[in-house]
Design an enzyme around this catalytic site. Structure first.
Site, short mmCIF file in Angstrom:
data_model
loop_
_atom_site.label_atom_id
_atom_site.label_comp_id
_atom_site.label_asym_id
_atom_site.label_seq_id
_atom_site.Cartn_x
_atom_site.Cartn_y
_atom_site.Cartn_z
N ARG A 115 15.95 -34.96 -26.54
CA ARG A 115 17.32 -34.96 -26.03
C ARG A 115 17.44 -34.38 -24.62
O ARG A 115 18.23 -34.87 -23.81
CB ARG A 115 18.23 -34.18 -26.98
CG ARG A 115 18.49 -34.96 -28.24
CD ARG A 115 19.43 -34.28 -29.17
NE ARG A 115 19.70 -35.20 -30.27
CZ ARG A 115 20.38 -34.90 -31.35
NH1 ARG A 115 20.87 -33.69 -31.51
NH2 ARG A 115 20.58 -35.80 -32.29
N HIS A 137 26.13 -29.53 -27.45
CA HIS A 137 26.10 -30.05 -28.82
C HIS A 137 25.70 -29.02 -29.86
O HIS A 137 26.27 -28.99 -30.95
CB HIS A 137 25.10 -31.22 -28.82
CG HIS A 137 25.06 -31.99 -30.10
ND1 HIS A 137 26.19 -32.57 -30.66
CD2 HIS A 137 24.02 -32.31 -30.93
CE1 HIS A 137 25.84 -33.20 -31.77
NE2 HIS A 137 24.55 -33.05 -31.97
#
Ligand SMILES: Cc1cc2nc3c(=O)[nH]c(=O)nc-3n(C[C@H](O)[C@H](O)[C@H](O)COP(=O)(O)OP(=O)(O)OC[C@H]3O[C@@H](n4cnc5c(N)ncnc54)[C@H](O)[C@@H]3O)c2cc1C
Length: 534
Positions: free
Chosen positions: A288, A346
Site C-alpha cells: 500500500r 486508513h
C-alpha cells in the site's frame, strides 16, 4: 492543554459509581468478540461511544485474510505478513495470527457470519502483497457490516450489558498504579465512574487526525490517548497506513475503494489515461505505501483514476455493490467510467503497547484490535489482516483472563483529580478551527511523505494549538484533546525515526536503515522517544 493524568477536572464526591466484572470499551470486532468469549465466565459491560454498530469494523469492505483454502497454509500467510511488515513484525505474534486465524474465523462463521460462497464453497479473493487467494468477503464488498451484524446479534441475545452513547474519557487507577475502571460521560451527559476487575480497550484507530481518511467520525483515538494519560506505554506511533484509493471528489466525503477492486483487475491510470504501475514490482497490487506514493506523485500533474473496465460490468456490480451504489450517488457509474481516487489515512500500525496476551504496561489494563500494538503488523499491515487481528488477539486476552482477572476495587481507592490547571480561554468557534488546522497539519506535514522541516513545523504548530486549547466536558472538545495529544506523539516519533520503512516515509532519509530496525516507545512523562529491539 496540559499533559495531565486526566483530560478534564472532576470531583470525586459528585460521581455516580457503577460496578461490573469486566469492562470492554468499544463495540467493533475486537470489543464484541472479546465480550462474547469472556461472557462465558464473567459479567461483561461494553461501553461504546455511539450506537453499537458505529465503528471501523462496520465500514470494512474487502475482507478478512485467513489461510483456510486448500492451496494456502499458515506458513504462507506468516511469510506474506512478515514481508509486508518491512522488518518490524513481532514474529511470535505473526505466528499466532496465521496459525490461530483459521479457528477464530471458523468461530465467526459459527456465530452466524455469512461469507460469500460459490458452489457452496467459501470464495477467496486476493489483495495487495498476498501470495495466495486468502481473503474471505461478505455481500461482495460489505464484509465488515456482515461481521458486525452477526456479532451484534449474538451480543444482543446474551447476558452482556451494552451501554450505547457512553463516551469513555479516562482510566481510573489506584495508588498502586493498577487500573480499576473508567471515567465516562453517560448517555445523559453526566459523569459516571465504572469499576471492574479488568478493563479492555478496544476503541479502534485515529484516522480522524488526518484531513483525508477512510475512517468514520468515531475514530479520534480516544482509547489510545486515555491509556497514554494513565501512563501506559505506546509503541510505533509513527507508522500510519495510507490507503492508496479513496474516492476523491471535491466536497464529497472520502470513501474507500477497496483494494479488492485492484485484486479483481481494476487498473490505475494517470491524468493522461496512462497506466503508471505497470513497471513497478507488484504493479497495482504492490504494498500500500508503494502504491500510495506512486499515486501521490502522479497527482502533482492531475487526477488519478481507478478503471474498472477491465472487469466484466456485471461482475463489477455483483462483487462491489456498495462501491457501485456509492459512486453512482455522485454520478459515476464505475462499470463504465473511471473513478477519481487519491490516498487517505486508513490504519495505525502502532498503538497501546501490549504483549501477545493483550496485557498493557499497566496492571489490569488490556488492549485489543486497532488501538493495540503487539507488533503483529510491523511497519506496514498486510491488507485484510486487521479484522483477523481483532479476532485472534481477542482470544489470547480471553485465555489470559479466563485464568484470572484482577480484583474489584472500591471507589475510595480511586486516585482523585489533583492536578493544577491553567484557566481555559477559548471560544466556541475555535474548536472547529483548531480541529481543521490539526487535520491539515497532519495531512500536509505528517502524511504520506515526511521530512525534517515539515515535522519540525508540525510540532511547533501543534504545541501552539495545545497552548490555546483547554477542553470542557463536551464530546467534540474531549475528542479534540485526544487528537492533539496523539498528533503531537505521532510527530515526535516520526521526527526521531531517520529512515523510511513501511508506512513511515522520509524524503530526507528515503531508505530503510538496519540501525533503525527497532520499535519506538513513548509514555507520559518521557522526555524522548525510546527504542525497543524487534
Ligand atoms: C473503510 C474501511 C475499510 C476497511 N477494510 C478492511 C478490510 O477489508 N479488511 C480488514 O482486515 N480491515 C479493514 N479495515 C480496517 C478494520 O476495519 C479495522 O482496523 C478494524 O475493524 C478495527 O476493529 P476494532 O474493533 O479494533 O475497532 P473499531 O471497529 O473501530 O471499533 C472501535 C469501537 O470503539 C468505540 N469507541 C471509540 N472511542 C470511544 C470512546 N471514547 N468511548 C467509548 N467507545 C469508543 C467506537 O465507537 C467503536 O465502537 C477497514 C477500515 C476502514 C475504515
Amino acid at each position: 492543554m496540559q499533559d495531565n493524568e486526566y483530560l478534564i477536572p472532576w470531583d470525586k464526591n459528585n460521581i455516580n459509581v457503577k460496578y461490573t466484572e469486566i469492562l470492554i470499551l468499544g463495540s467493533g470486532i475486537a470489543g464484541l468478540f472479546t465480550a462474547i468469549n469472556l461472557s462465558k465466565k464473567y459479567e461483561i459491560t461494553i461501553l461504546t461511544k455511539k450506537n453499537i454498530m458505529e465503528s471501523n469494523t462496520e465500514h470494512a469492505q474487502g475482507g478478512i485474510a485467513v489461510a483456510l483454502d486448500l492451496e494456502d497454509s499458515p506458513e504462507f500467510h506468516y511469510g506474506d505478513t512478515i514481508k509486508a511488515g518491512a522488518g518490524l513484525c513481532n514474529l511470535s505474534a505473526v505466528k499466532i495470527l496465521a496459525e490461530k486465524g483459521p479457528d477464530s474465523v471458523r468461530k465467526l462463521i459459527e456465530l452466524g457470519t455469512q461469507f460469500d460462497k460459490s458452489e457452496n464453497k467459501l470464495n477467496f479473493t486476493t489483495e495487495g502483497a498476498h501470495s495466495k487467494k486468502r481473503v474471505l468477503h461478505a455481500k461482495g464488498d460489505a464484509t465488515g457490516g456482515e461481521i458486525e451484524r452477526a456479532l451484534v446479534e449474538k451480543v444482543r441475545n446474551s447476558s452482556i450489558q451494552v451501554k450505547e452513547n457512553y463516551f469513555v474519557i479516562d482510566l481510573l487507577k489506584n495508588d498502586d498504579n493498577e487500573v480499576i475502571g473508567v471515567l465516562v460521560l453517560d448517555n445523559k451527559y453526566k459523569l459516571e465512574a465504572w469499576l471492574s476487575k479488568a478493563v479492555i480497550i478496544a476503541t479502534g484507530g485515529l484516522g480522524q487526525l488526518y484531513k483525508h481518511t477512510t475512517n468514520p467520525a468515531v475514530t479520534t483515538g480516544d482509547g489510545i490517548a486515555a491509556a497514554y494519560r494513565a501512563g501506559a506505554e505506546l509503541m510505533d506511533m509513527e507508522f500510519i497506513q495510507f490507503h492508496p484509493t479513496a474516492l476523491l471528489i471535491p466536497g464529497v466525503p472520502s470513501f474507500l475503494i477497496s483494494e479488492a477492486a485492484r485484486g479483481e483487475g481494476a487498473l490505475l491510470l494517470n491524468a493522461q489515461g496512462k497506466r503508471f504501475m505497470a513497471d513497478i514490482p507488484g504493479q497495482e497490487l504492490a504494498p500500500r505505501d508503494v502504491v500510495a506514493r506512486a499515486i501521490w506523485e502522479q497527482m502533482k500533474t492531475g487526477t488519478v483514476y481507478l478503471d474498472f473496465s477491465y472487469i466484466h460490468s456485471q461482475k463489477v456490480q455483483e462483487r462491489f455493490p456498495k462501491i457501485y451504489k456509492t459512486c453512482l450517488q455522485y454520478g459515476i457509474d464505475i462499470s463504465a467510467t473511471p473513478v477519481p481516487v487519491g490516498p487517505a489515512a486508513h490504519y495505525i500500525m502502532g498503538g497501546i503497547r501490549v504483549d501477545n496476551s493483550g496485557q498493557t504496561s499497566l496492571p489490569n489494563l488490556y488492549a485489543c484490535g486497532e488501538c493495540a500494538c503487539n507488533g503483529v503488523h510491523g511497519a506496514n499491515r498486510l491488507a485484510s489482516n486487521s479484522l483477523l487481528d481483532g479476532l485472534v488477539f481477542a482470544e489470547t486476552i480471553t485465555q489470559k483472563l479466563e485464568k484470572e482477572a484482577g480484583k474489584l476495587s472500591k471507589w475510595e481507592k480511586a486516585k482523585p483529580f489533583t492536578e493544577h490547571l491553567t484557566s481555559g480561554r477559548r471560544y466556541k468557534t475555535d474548536i472547529e478551527r483548531i480541529r481543521a488546522e490539526l487535520r491539515e497539519i497532519m495531512w500536509d506535514r505528517v502524511g504520506i511523505i515526511r521530512n525534517t522541516e515539515g515535522l519540525s513545523d508540525a510540532y511547533a504548530r501543534i504545541e501552539r494549538l495545545k497552548e490555546v486549547f483547554v477542553p470542557r466536558i463536551k464530546i467534540p472538545e474531549l475528542e479534540l484533546g485526544n487528537m492533539l495529544t496523539l498528533g503531537s506523539i505521532i510527530v515526535k516519533s516520526a521526527f526521531k525515526r531517520q529512515e523510511s520503512r513501511g508506512g513511515h516515509y522520509r524524503s530526507d532519509y528515503p531508505v530503510p536503515d538496519e540501525e533503525w530496525r527497532k520499535h519506538s516507545a513513548f509514555k507520559r512523562g518521557d522526555k524522548h522517544v525510546s527504542y525497543v529491539s524487534v
